[in-house]
Design an enzyme around this catalytic site. Structure first.
Site, PDB file in Angstrom:
ATOM      1  N   LYS A 131      30.403  38.332  42.538  1.00 20.27           N
ATOM      2  CA  LYS A 131      31.590  39.102  42.154  1.00 20.27           C
ATOM      3  C   LYS A 131      31.348  39.822  40.820  1.00 20.27           C
ATOM      4  O   LYS A 131      30.713  39.280  39.924  1.00 20.27           O
ATOM      5  CB  LYS A 131      32.793  38.170  42.012  1.00 20.27           C
ATOM      6  N   ASP A 157      47.217  49.487  40.263  1.00 21.11           N
ATOM      7  CA  ASP A 157      46.814  48.671  41.419  1.00 21.11           C
ATOM      8  C   ASP A 157      46.658  49.622  42.603  1.00 21.11           C
ATOM      9  O   ASP A 157      47.409  50.597  42.713  1.00 21.11           O
ATOM     10  CB  ASP A 157      47.875  47.616  41.738  1.00 21.11           C
ATOM     11  N   ARG A 165      47.431  29.631  32.940  1.00 20.64           N
ATOM     12  CA  ARG A 165      46.301  29.440  32.034  1.00 20.64           C
ATOM     13  C   ARG A 165      45.331  30.609  32.093  1.00 20.64           C
ATOM     14  O   ARG A 165      44.645  30.907  31.124  1.00 20.64           O
ATOM     15  CB  ARG A 165      45.621  28.105  32.285  1.00 20.64           C
ATOM     16  N   LYS A 185      41.138  19.112  39.045  1.00 23.17           N
ATOM     17  CA  LYS A 185      41.767  20.220  39.763  1.00 23.17           C
ATOM     18  C   LYS A 185      41.000  20.435  41.058  1.00 23.17           C
ATOM     19  O   LYS A 185      39.767  20.543  41.035  1.00 23.17           O
ATOM     20  CB  LYS A 185      41.710  21.465  38.887  1.00 23.17           C
ATOM     21  N   GLY A 208      38.440  38.741  36.841  1.00 23.32           N
ATOM     22  CA  GLY A 208      38.346  38.679  38.298  1.00 23.32           C
ATOM     23  C   GLY A 208      37.093  38.023  38.844  1.00 23.32           C
ATOM     24  O   GLY A 208      37.117  37.409  39.906  1.00 23.32           O
ATOM     25  N   ALA A 209      35.976  38.160  38.135  1.00 21.48           N
ATOM     26  CA  ALA A 209      34.711  37.651  38.670  1.00 21.48           C
ATOM     27  C   ALA A 209      34.581  36.175  38.350  1.00 21.48           C
ATOM     28  O   ALA A 209      34.313  35.804  37.216  1.00 21.48           O
ATOM     29  CB  ALA A 209      33.532  38.433  38.087  1.00 21.48           C
ATOM     30  N   ASP A 210      34.810  35.341  39.340  1.00 19.65           N
ATOM     31  CA  ASP A 210      34.784  33.894  39.102  1.00 19.65           C
ATOM     32  C   ASP A 210      33.873  33.190  40.088  1.00 19.65           C
ATOM     33  O   ASP A 210      34.058  32.014  40.377  1.00 19.65           O
ATOM     34  CB  ASP A 210      36.197  33.331  39.189  1.00 19.65           C
TER      35      ASP A 210
END
Lengths: 315, 315
Positions: free
Chosen positions: B219, B158, B110, B67, B213-215
């Site tokens: 973060k 949101d 995924r 990927k 969210g933290a990738d």
């Protein structure tokens, strides 16, 4: 997503001449050595006993590329190439995919081109004749690039006499034995690296050796003792010392980091090249993503200029 | 090279339902935890100040995938997606390229699917309601997958009320505030990770938190103190502790390796999941190539069975 061009094997080889490949690969080494281009280490995905996949990213000249390529040495037994995969080219400013490129043609051309760059930089000024040890796909492209750089005539050796004869015929060179090839001024070895083709008494004074075949752990084309006799150069120290031609001599304690100079540093003048006409210079090419990037830059320029046609694909 | 199928965004989402994605992603975690699948670490290619490219390889079920994907957080300002790139799918037995796959649809599906797998495994048996904090692309797919797994109704929050309203409308859920979302049984945070949305007093007894969210380094969606109050789970320890939600708490010395369990180990029974109805469980998803591989396996099966159409490309 907008449609992106797909460059086939034929398109790549039609768009980039060996001469241009040499110039582009040289520029890539200079840009990387100067810190303009970036290249994280290769990642290997092992698939025993078939071989491995390599993920090779690089960034420069507004592009970010990822080369996804196999080294499956047994594939020819099944009529398949050793090298398969593709190169994804993206914009480094927007992240958008820009192109998809055949991997075999780029790999062959950039591998051949670095042999010519190293010869121009490290061989004696009066070096002319070329010995090719191993006349497979990459050996043939090394020969074509050396010929484009005005080296030759040459002697082509391969355990398969037909392969040697075919390459010799194409370039107007001679087919010959390993010893005859090793008597030339610029000797380029491109074998599978499963057993040495250069031993301790072989390299003679003034010779330049390009070692292109050892590109992974356990592979070698020269004995550690033969390597240790030479002035040593490589494309990148980390790869060369861990999965290249230098690995055996480094492991045996015969070669230390400070004895080995990187090609990019030589090209930018940060490190000396050959210093003596009698010196034996050895360049260990493990293959870098910056070389692939250099050719992708050329390919996209050619496409923008309308010099190469491509089908498109939409994701 | 033979022509290979190209699976677009629409083809991927048409071929793999959220329910199937959940099952496939679960199977992928089990296969990886059991040693059948292989996954070298991600490589990051930094492109400051735009973001980074990631090269993510994985191997399993006869396939090897790579990927190549961006995380360019500022891209939406220019009307471009954060996530761009492609997935190259090859045969792990021959090395041949088999397919090219849109990266946005697979990533969204995924990422959403693992939220449902983690909830099924770690939330209380009687958990039903869903809080979504962050209703962008990945938040929406997490909500769809949780709904497919029969969680809901939910509260969508949101900072952009329109995004929250749109997702709530699609699923028949409600739009609401952050506090209302955090009162639900299964809370899924999918924010850019630039400032915490879960603080120390927030997580209440019995809650399950998915932190998606933290990738990457720097973060976080929860404060280290809030993280340290929870029973901790992650997709992979190396990524979670170096570039995930757990990183802050690990760096602060609040969390040690032995306090964190990997989802695959929980799924195979090698490690316990939730042990108490009052426990607060937190799952840190950093995103793994085995999840992408799991969906590529499904996609190629659907293609072979004639359930998905694809254009082809020749290299």
């Amino acid at each position: 997503m907008p449609a992106i061009p797909v460059f086939t094997h034929e398109a790549v080889l039609g768009a980039i001449s060996p001469m241009e490949a040499i110039d582009r690969v040289r520029d890539g080494f200079v840009a990387y050595a100067g810190g303009e281009w970036d290249m994280p280490p290769k990642t290997y995905l092992e698939v025993p006993p078939n071989g491995d996949f390599r993920a090779m990213p690089a960034r420069g000249a507004g592009l970010a590329i990822l080369k996804w390529v196999t080294s499956f040495p047994r594939n020819p037994e099944a009529g398949l190439p050793v090298v398969m995969g593709m190169i994804c080219v993206s914009s480094s400013s927007t992240g958008e995919p820009l192109a998809l490129v055949d991997v075999r043609s780029v790999t062959a051309l950039r591998t051949g081109a670095v042999a010519a760059v190293a010869a121009q930089e490290l061989a004696r000024e009066d070096a002319r004749t070329v010995g090719i040890v191993g006349c497979g796909l990459h050996g043939a492209w090394a020969a074509r690039c050396l010929a484009a750089a005005e080296y030759g005539p040459g002697v082509c050796f391969d355990p398969d006499p037909e392969a040697a004869g075919r390459l010799a015929g194409e370039l107007g060179w001679e087919a010959g034995g390993r010893e005859e090839a090793l008597e030339c001024d610029v000797v380029t070895c491109v074998t599978p690296g499963s057993s040495p083709v250069v031993d301790e008494p072989d390299p003679r004074s003034g010779l330049h050796l390009n070692m292109l075949g050892a590109d992974g752990p356990g592979k070698a084309e020269a004995t550690p003792a033969a390597v240790a006799r030479c002035s040593l150069f490589c494309d990148e120290w980390e790869q060369a010392s861990h999965g290249g031609e230098l690995t055996g001599a480094v492991s045996a304690g015969l070669v230390r980091r400070e004895q080995v100079r990187e090609l990019g540093a030589v090209l930018t003048g940060a490190a000396p090249g050959r210093t003596d006409a009698d010196e034996i210079t050895l360049f260990d090419s493990t293959g870098l993503a910056i070389q692939d990037l250099a050719l992708c830059v050329a390919l996209l320029e050619a496409h923008r200029a309308g010099r190469v046609r491509a089908a498109t694909v939409s994701l």
